[in-house]
Design a protein around this motif. Structure first.
Motif, short mmCIF file in Angstrom:
data_model
loop_
_atom_site.label_atom_id
_atom_site.label_comp_id
_atom_site.label_asym_id
_atom_site.label_seq_id
_atom_site.Cartn_x
_atom_site.Cartn_y
_atom_site.Cartn_z
N GLU A 444 0.92 -1.31 0.09
CA GLU A 444 0.01 0.02 0.02
C GLU A 444 0.83 1.39 -0.28
OE1 GLU A 444 -2.01 3.58 1.16
OE2 GLU A 444 -0.62 2.46 2.52
N SER A 445 1.94 1.40 0.78
CA SER A 445 2.90 2.69 1.07
C SER A 445 3.55 2.66 -0.24
CB SER A 445 3.63 2.34 2.13
OG SER A 445 4.29 1.19 2.21
N TYR A 446 3.95 1.58 -0.68
CA TYR A 446 4.85 1.62 -2.10
C TYR A 446 4.26 2.21 -3.25
CZ TYR A 446 8.67 0.25 -4.96
OH TYR A 446 10.01 0.14 -6.22
N SER A 447 2.74 1.61 -3.28
CA SER A 447 2.06 2.17 -4.53
C SER A 447 1.70 3.52 -4.21
CB SER A 447 0.81 1.18 -4.58
OG SER A 447 0.12 1.07 -3.61
N ARG A 448 1.27 3.84 -3.00
CA ARG A 448 0.91 5.33 -2.86
C ARG A 448 2.00 6.29 -3.08
NH1 ARG A 448 1.32 7.24 2.23
NH2 ARG A 448 1.07 4.84 3.09
N VAL A 449 3.18 6.20 -2.62
CA VAL A 449 4.07 7.10 -3.09
C VAL A 449 4.44 7.15 -4.72
CG1 VAL A 449 5.31 6.77 -0.70
CG2 VAL A 449 6.21 5.34 -2.71
N LEU A 450 4.54 5.66 -5.23
CA LEU A 450 4.54 5.91 -6.73
C LEU A 450 3.49 6.60 -7.38
CD1 LEU A 450 5.68 2.30 -7.52
CD2 LEU A 450 7.09 4.31 -7.32
N GLU A 451 2.35 6.44 -6.87
CA GLU A 451 1.30 7.09 -7.47
C GLU A 451 1.31 8.74 -7.36
OE1 GLU A 451 -3.51 8.02 -6.01
OE2 GLU A 451 -2.60 6.06 -5.64
N GLY A 452 1.97 9.16 -5.99
CA GLY A 452 2.17 10.48 -5.68
C GLY A 452 3.28 11.11 -6.75
N LEU A 453 4.24 10.25 -6.99
CA LEU A 453 5.37 10.78 -7.84
C LEU A 453 4.89 10.90 -9.24
CD1 LEU A 453 8.35 11.28 -8.53
CD2 LEU A 453 8.64 8.99 -8.61
N ALA A 454 4.03 9.99 -9.72
CA ALA A 454 3.54 9.86 -10.97
C ALA A 454 2.54 11.24 -11.23
CB ALA A 454 2.82 8.57 -11.46
N PHE A 455 1.81 11.33 -10.25
CA PHE A 455 0.73 12.60 -10.49
C PHE A 455 1.76 13.93 -10.56
CE2 PHE A 455 -1.58 15.81 -8.22
CZ PHE A 455 -3.04 15.86 -9.15
N ASN A 456 2.82 14.26 -9.60
CA ASN A 456 3.60 15.07 -9.78
C ASN A 456 4.16 15.48 -11.11
OD1 ASN A 456 2.87 15.84 -7.07
ND2 ASN A 456 4.64 14.77 -6.05
N ILE A 457 4.82 14.32 -11.75
CA ILE A 457 5.32 14.38 -13.01
C ILE A 457 4.37 14.86 -14.15
CG2 ILE A 457 6.52 13.22 -14.91
CD1 ILE A 457 7.82 11.38 -12.74
N VAL A 458 3.03 14.33 -14.08
CA VAL A 458 1.97 14.90 -15.10
C VAL A 458 1.82 16.19 -14.76
CG1 VAL A 458 -0.50 14.40 -15.75
CG2 VAL A 458 1.25 12.42 -15.36
N ALA A 459 1.76 16.64 -13.40
CA ALA A 459 1.21 18.02 -13.17
C ALA A 459 2.51 18.97 -13.77
CB ALA A 459 1.12 18.24 -11.80
N TRP A 460 3.55 18.54 -13.49
CA TRP A 460 5.01 19.23 -13.98
C TRP A 460 4.78 19.50 -15.58
CZ3 TRP A 460 8.70 16.13 -10.57
CH2 TRP A 460 8.42 16.43 -9.41
N ILE A 461 4.48 18.41 -16.27
CA ILE A 461 4.33 18.38 -17.98
C ILE A 461 3.49 19.35 -18.28
CG2 ILE A 461 4.09 16.95 -19.68
CD1 ILE A 461 5.35 14.47 -18.44
N GLU A 462 2.28 19.18 -17.47
CA GLU A 462 1.25 20.21 -17.94
C GLU A 462 1.49 21.57 -17.69
OE1 GLU A 462 -1.68 19.42 -19.28
OE2 GLU A 462 -2.05 17.11 -18.98
N ASP A 463 2.33 22.11 -16.69
CA ASP A 463 2.64 23.20 -16.63
C ASP A 463 3.57 23.61 -17.72
OD1 ASP A 463 1.42 23.21 -14.17
OD2 ASP A 463 3.32 22.98 -12.81
#
Length: 479
Positions: A444-463
């Protein structure tokens, strides 16, 4: 010698010493199950425990002995003499071995906290091992990626730190097994049934997938952003090569970045915008990262669904589902026919304007869903024979509580799909805090932190893409 013992002990832990992991500028996060924030003061406080543990070793010798067994010891060593010998040996070590000792002390500190359950008093009042490992993975993610706010490769020191310490934390899964029956032939040819162990099914399926997603994010996605055409201006200030000046709030309007994180670095592009090749690369990486995000979210949701619901959450459920969701939502869910129920229409009618409102609605809908499910199972109008048939066959779909529970589940799923950045609900937080399954805690914790990292990368690309689009529009308007 002590140096040889230290080196051998570090290899026994599956840990290769490297001075690159010693980064005094790291920040430790607060203990929370959601995405942690960075705090410099908390890191200094955590390092104080390392200094105390290092000084306390003068009173107790816990190092491995070079002799094969206690039977061969010529005489018992005095604790004071042993401590003095260790102190002299430490003082005589070359300077090039000092980083190895610091890393070893860091590993001792972290594994001690895992064993103590984050209770430094040793009185047994700490949290269980599952929660401790979950917090350790969350804290490690915040220490490595907490200050990484740009589309650029991860620093080598941080990358080595992430790989090394995640390998140590994930090594626990190698010893989580399940027993299955198997056939074994004896020497005389007789076939007997025995029990053999194999990796637990949920770990053998999900852990390799998470490792693959981790490698794709760190080694492929982030590493691809080097020598790019765009750059960053720190904390809302624009560089001289930019076409505009102003704060981050003026550059990125509210529809583009809803959280208004003005402290993030501002993406800057050339005056004529990005080239077609760079724009194509950004869109390709955004699509790939979106797929990784969906995979991590799916694994995290499946693990949370398998966790047991805590008794404290069941006790806190409202007596009425209508009281939880409110009159407006309840009227639509109860009076609408099956073929006309539309969760999208309901969410559009509610006109949710902030993440706080969305999270509050998710908590209320989830609580009402379990309230109606409990009433459907304990409906006093059913006879004992009907209850037995419900357990043996499908659930009675005509029951009003069952229909409302299903619609609440659909509404909750649609709400999470519409707001993927939504924080964890009260039930998810309760499951993580009360969970005692170490394997589920790691997944759960491993998938949660990877989810957060992927979400941040998508947001940076969108910016960056939004900045490129805005710059091109300015060029067109100026002509």
């Amino acid at each position: 010698m002590e140096s040889a013992a230290d080196t051998e002990e570090s290899y026994d832990l599956g840990y290769e010493p490297s001075p690159s992991s010693v980064d005094q500028t790291d920040h430790s996060p607060t203990e929370t199950t959601s995405y942690s924030t960075i705090s410099g003061d908390s890191f200094k406080h955590r390092r104080m425990y390392s200094e105390i543990s290092a000084s306390s070793e003068l009173t107790y010798d816990s190092s491995y002995s070079d002799t094969p067994s206690p039977v061969c010891w010529p005489a018992m060593k005095s604790p004071n003499l042993t401590a003095l010998t260790r102190l002299e040996t430490r003082q005589q070590k070359p300077e090039n071995q000092e980083p190895v000792d610091i890393e070893l002390e860091m590993m001792k500190e972290r594994f001690s906290k895992l064993l103590l359950g984050e209770d430094m008093s040793g009185s047994g009042k700490g949290v269980c091992t599952a929660v401790t490992i979950s917090n350790a993975i969350t804290n490690l993610y915040a220490s490595v990626f907490g200050q990484h706010l740009k589309l650029e490769p991860l620093h080598l020191e941080k990358k080595l730190m992430w790989k090394r310490e995640m390998n140590c934390l994930l090594s626990v899964c190698d010893y989580i097994v399940e027993f299955v029956p198997a056939s074994h032939n004896l020497k005389d040819g007789t076939a007997v049934e025995i029990l053999t162990n194999r990796p637990r099914s949920d770990i053998s399926i999900n852990l390799p997938a998470l490792r693959k997603l981790d490698a794709m994010l760190v080694e492929q996605v982030l590493e691809s952003f080097h020598d790019m055409e765009f750059w960053y201006a720190e904390q809302g200030s624009m560089s001289g090569n930019s076409t505009r000046s102003g704060s981050f709030r003026r550059i990125i309007p509210p529809p583009q970045r809803t959280e208004q994180k003005w402290w993030l670095p501002v993406p800057c592009v050339p005056s004529n915008g990005l080239s077609d090749e760079s724009r194509k690369h950004l869109r390709h990486q955004r699509n790939c990262t979106n797929q990784i995000l969906k995979a991590a979210m799916a694994i995290n949701s499946s693990i949370l669904a398998e966790m047991e619901i805590p008794d404290t959450y069941i006790a806190s459920l409202p007596k009425s589902g209508k009281e939880s969701v409110g009159d407006t939502i309840y009227r639509y869910m109860s009076q609408c026919s099956a073929n006309k129920f539309s969760p999208d229409y309901l969410l559009n009618y509610l006109n949710i304007s902030s993440e706080h409102e969305a999270l509050e609605l998710a908590d209320r809908v989830e609580a009402s869903m379990y309230t109606w499910r409990r009433k459907a199972c304990l409906n006093p109008s059913k006879s004992s024979w009907n209850m037995v048939k419900d357990l043996m066959s499908d659930i009675d779909r005509s029951d009003k509580n069952t229909v409302l529970a299903e619609r609440a589940e659909i509404l909750l799923f649609t709400l999470k799909q519409r707001y993927p950045e939504l924080s964890q609900t009260t039930l998810d937080t309760s499951k993580i805090q009360c969970n005692k399954d170490v394997g589920q805690a790691i997944l759960e914790s491993y998938s949660r932190v990877l989810e957060g990292l992927a979400f941040n990368i998508v947001a940076w690309i969108e910016d960056v893409l939004f900045m490129d689009k805005s710059t091109k529009n300015l060029v067109v308007e100026s002509r």
